[in-house]
Design a protein around this motif. Structure first.
Motif, PDB file in Angstrom:
ATOM      1  N   ALA A  69       0.834  -1.188   0.000  1.00  0.00           N
ATOM      2  CA  ALA A  69       0.000   0.000   0.000  1.00  0.00           C
ATOM      3  C   ALA A  69       0.874   1.245   0.000  1.00  0.00           C
ATOM      4  CB  ALA A  69      -0.937   0.020   1.204  1.00  0.00           C
ATOM      5  N   ILE A  70       0.615   2.134  -0.932  1.00  0.00           N
ATOM      6  CA  ILE A  70       1.330   3.400  -0.993  1.00  0.00           C
ATOM      7  C   ILE A  70       0.473   4.483  -0.345  1.00  0.00           C
ATOM      8  CG2 ILE A  70       0.443   3.995  -3.296  1.00  0.00           C
ATOM      9  CD1 ILE A  70       3.209   5.222  -3.895  1.00  0.00           C
ATOM     10  N   SER A  71       1.117   5.391   0.349  1.00  0.00           N
ATOM     11  CA  SER A  71       0.422   6.510   0.964  1.00  0.00           C
ATOM     12  C   SER A  71       1.367   7.705   1.004  1.00  0.00           C
ATOM     13  CB  SER A  71      -0.072   6.157   2.369  1.00  0.00           C
ATOM     14  OG  SER A  71       1.011   5.827   3.217  1.00  0.00           O
ATOM     15  N   ARG A  72       0.815   8.868   1.293  1.00  0.00           N
ATOM     16  CA  ARG A  72       1.659  10.056   1.376  1.00  0.00           C
ATOM     17  C   ARG A  72       1.115  11.004   2.422  1.00  0.00           C
ATOM     18  NH1 ARG A  72       1.893  12.607  -4.325  1.00  0.00           N
ATOM     19  NH2 ARG A  72       2.947  14.352  -3.258  1.00  0.00           N
ATOM     20  N   ASP A  73       2.007  11.808   2.945  1.00  0.00           N
ATOM     21  CA  ASP A  73       1.670  12.849   3.899  1.00  0.00           C
ATOM     22  C   ASP A  73       2.292  14.127   3.359  1.00  0.00           C
ATOM     23  OD1 ASP A  73       1.475  14.656   6.018  1.00  0.00           O
ATOM     24  OD2 ASP A  73       1.721  13.105   7.528  1.00  0.00           O
ATOM     25  N   ASN A  74       1.469  14.955   2.742  1.00  0.00           N
ATOM     26  CA  ASN A  74       2.004  16.153   2.108  1.00  0.00           C
ATOM     27  C   ASN A  74       2.536  17.166   3.120  1.00  0.00           C
ATOM     28  OD1 ASN A  74       1.506  15.121  -0.392  1.00  0.00           O
ATOM     29  ND2 ASN A  74      -0.191  16.483  -0.898  1.00  0.00           N
ATOM     30  N   ALA A  75       1.992  17.160   4.319  1.00  0.00           N
ATOM     31  CA  ALA A  75       2.502  18.046   5.354  1.00  0.00           C
ATOM     32  C   ALA A  75       3.914  17.667   5.754  1.00  0.00           C
ATOM     33  CB  ALA A  75       1.581  18.035   6.569  1.00  0.00           C
ATOM     34  N   LYS A  76       4.195  16.368   5.767  1.00  0.00           N
ATOM     35  CA  LYS A  76       5.527  15.883   6.103  1.00  0.00           C
ATOM     36  C   LYS A  76       6.412  15.706   4.883  1.00  0.00           C
ATOM     37  CE  LYS A  76       4.086  13.408  10.262  1.00  0.00           C
ATOM     38  NZ  LYS A  76       4.033  12.094  10.941  1.00  0.00           N
ATOM     39  N   LYS A  77       5.849  15.907   3.699  1.00  0.00           N
ATOM     40  CA  LYS A  77       6.578  15.727   2.442  1.00  0.00           C
ATOM     41  C   LYS A  77       7.218  14.348   2.383  1.00  0.00           C
ATOM     42  CE  LYS A  77       7.487  20.644   1.743  1.00  0.00           C
ATOM     43  NZ  LYS A  77       8.526  21.685   1.515  1.00  0.00           N
ATOM     44  N   THR A  78       6.416  13.360   2.690  1.00  0.00           N
ATOM     45  CA  THR A  78       6.896  11.987   2.765  1.00  0.00           C
ATOM     46  C   THR A  78       5.913  11.049   2.085  1.00  0.00           C
ATOM     47  OG1 THR A  78       8.026  12.446   4.852  1.00  0.00           O
ATOM     48  CG2 THR A  78       7.642  10.144   4.309  1.00  0.00           C
ATOM     49  N   VAL A  79       6.449  10.082   1.361  1.00  0.00           N
ATOM     50  CA  VAL A  79       5.655   9.021   0.772  1.00  0.00           C
ATOM     51  C   VAL A  79       6.103   7.701   1.385  1.00  0.00           C
ATOM     52  CG1 VAL A  79       7.189   8.738  -1.224  1.00  0.00           C
ATOM     53  CG2 VAL A  79       4.787   8.015  -1.379  1.00  0.00           C
ATOM     54  N   TYR A  80       5.153   6.790   1.561  1.00  0.00           N
ATOM     55  CA  TYR A  80       5.415   5.526   2.223  1.00  0.00           C
ATOM     56  C   TYR A  80       5.031   4.361   1.318  1.00  0.00           C
ATOM     57  CZ  TYR A  80       5.107   8.697   6.226  1.00  0.00           C
ATOM     58  OH  TYR A  80       5.266   9.749   7.096  1.00  0.00           O
ATOM     59  N   LEU A  81       5.651   3.241   1.573  1.00  0.00           N
ATOM     60  CA  LEU A  81       5.237   1.994   0.952  1.00  0.00           C
ATOM     61  C   LEU A  81       5.185   0.931   2.033  1.00  0.00           C
ATOM     62  CD1 LEU A  81       4.517   0.616  -1.765  1.00  0.00           C
ATOM     63  CD2 LEU A  81       6.901  -0.150  -1.852  1.00  0.00           C
ATOM     64  N   GLN A  82       3.975   0.555   2.412  1.00  0.00           N
ATOM     65  CA  GLN A  82       3.778  -0.527   3.365  1.00  0.00           C
ATOM     66  C   GLN A  82       3.792  -1.838   2.607  1.00  0.00           C
ATOM     67  OE1 GLN A  82       3.411  -0.467   6.853  1.00  0.00           O
ATOM     68  NE2 GLN A  82       3.657  -2.676   6.571  1.00  0.00           N
ATOM     69  N   MET A  83       4.689  -2.724   2.964  1.00  0.00           N
ATOM     70  CA  MET A  83       4.862  -3.989   2.273  1.00  0.00           C
ATOM     71  C   MET A  83       4.556  -5.121   3.230  1.00  0.00           C
ATOM     72  SD  MET A  83       8.315  -3.223   0.051  1.00  0.00           S
ATOM     73  CE  MET A  83       9.354  -3.198   1.513  1.00  0.00           C
ATOM     74  N   ASN A  84       3.542  -5.892   2.907  1.00  0.00           N
ATOM     75  CA  ASN A  84       3.128  -7.031   3.715  1.00  0.00           C
ATOM     76  C   ASN A  84       3.237  -8.310   2.904  1.00  0.00           C
ATOM     77  OD1 ASN A  84       2.327  -5.276   5.868  1.00  0.00           O
ATOM     78  ND2 ASN A  84       0.361  -4.939   4.833  1.00  0.00           N
ATOM     79  N   SER A  85       3.218  -9.419   3.609  1.00  0.00           N
ATOM     80  CA  SER A  85       3.276 -10.734   2.963  1.00  0.00           C
ATOM     81  C   SER A  85       4.404 -10.802   1.953  1.00  0.00           C
ATOM     82  CB  SER A  85       1.934 -11.061   2.301  1.00  0.00           C
ATOM     83  OG  SER A  85       0.883 -11.040   3.240  1.00  0.00           O
ATOM     84  N   LEU A  86       5.557 -10.373   2.369  1.00  0.00           N
ATOM     85  CA  LEU A  86       6.690 -10.274   1.458  1.00  0.00           C
ATOM     86  C   LEU A  86       7.146 -11.639   0.972  1.00  0.00           C
ATOM     87  CD1 LEU A  86       8.557  -7.413   3.252  1.00  0.00           C
ATOM     88  CD2 LEU A  86       7.948  -7.400   0.828  1.00  0.00           C
ATOM     89  N   LYS A  87       7.564 -11.651  -0.273  1.00  0.00           N
ATOM     90  CA  LYS A  87       8.040 -12.853  -0.936  1.00  0.00           C
ATOM     91  C   LYS A  87       9.483 -12.657  -1.378  1.00  0.00           C
ATOM     92  CE  LYS A  87       3.452 -13.600  -2.956  1.00  0.00           C
ATOM     93  NZ  LYS A  87       2.700 -13.753  -4.230  1.00  0.00           N
ATOM     94  N   PRO A  88      10.223 -13.749  -1.546  1.00  0.00           N
ATOM     95  CA  PRO A  88      11.584 -13.606  -2.058  1.00  0.00           C
ATOM     96  C   PRO A  88      11.648 -12.844  -3.380  1.00  0.00           C
ATOM     97  CG  PRO A  88      11.281 -15.805  -1.197  1.00  0.00           C
ATOM     98  CD  PRO A  88       9.927 -15.137  -1.155  1.00  0.00           C
ATOM     99  N   GLU A  89      10.624 -12.956  -4.192  1.00  0.00           N
ATOM    100  CA  GLU A  89      10.578 -12.251  -5.467  1.00  0.00           C
ATOM    101  C   GLU A  89      10.503 -10.735  -5.308  1.00  0.00           C
ATOM    102  OE1 GLU A  89       7.217 -15.036  -5.667  1.00  0.00           O
ATOM    103  OE2 GLU A  89       8.986 -15.263  -4.375  1.00  0.00           O
ATOM    104  N   ASP A  90      10.199 -10.269  -4.107  1.00  0.00           N
ATOM    105  CA  ASP A  90      10.166  -8.837  -3.841  1.00  0.00           C
ATOM    106  C   ASP A  90      11.547  -8.260  -3.579  1.00  0.00           C
ATOM    107  OD1 ASP A  90       7.314  -8.683  -4.002  1.00  0.00           O
ATOM    108  OD2 ASP A  90       7.193  -9.468  -1.959  1.00  0.00           O
ATOM    109  N   THR A  91      12.543  -9.114  -3.475  1.00  0.00           N
ATOM    110  CA  THR A  91      13.901  -8.650  -3.224  1.00  0.00           C
ATOM    111  C   THR A  91      14.373  -7.744  -4.356  1.00  0.00           C
ATOM    112  OG1 THR A  91      14.481 -10.598  -1.917  1.00  0.00           O
ATOM    113  CG2 THR A  91      16.292  -9.368  -2.913  1.00  0.00           C
TER     114      THR A  91
END
Length: 119
Positions: A69-91
């Motif tokens: 899930a991608i999200s952003r906080d424009n007040a903090k000028k930051t973007v996030y990527l929450q990564m769950n259920s990670l797989k080796p292919e995500d390396t």
């Protein structure tokens, strides 16, 4: 000066979670679409997720849909990527990208953060 600084990468077990952050400075963050890309060894850089400047629209690669899930906080000028259920292919090295919503649509890139999913 323009800066995009990624953080939050590391080594995680399959099935685990990580949250990446990208802190922006030196440009008008709120009028830039933000994206996460990744590049695994021997492969081309792949678009993972995109979020519109206001945060109202998101798009995901099929390979990670339902897990990240991608999200952003424009007040903090930051973007996030929450990564769950990670797989080796995500390396991969994960890169933060900023693209201005108006022409010329110049791109800014971070230096990347390594994500390794391995047992």
């Amino acid at each position: 000066q323009v800066q995009l600084v990624e953080s939050g990468g590391g080594l995680v077990l399959p099935g685990g979670s990580l949250r990446l952050s990208c802190a922006a400075s030196g440009f008008s963050f709120s009028i830039h679409t933000m994206s996460w890309y990744r590049q695994a060894p021997g492969k081309e850089r792949e678009l993972v997720a995109t979020i519109s400047s206001g945060g109202g629209t998101t798009n995901y690669a099929d390979s990670i849909k339902g897990r990240f899930a991608i999200s952003r906080d424009n007040a903090k000028k930051t973007v996030y990527l929450q990564m769950n259920s990670l797989k080796p292919e995500d390396t991969a090295v994960y890169y933060c990208n900023a693209r201005r919503d108006y022409y010329p649509t110049r791109d800014y890139w971070g230096q990347g953060t390594q994500v390794t999913v391995s047992s």
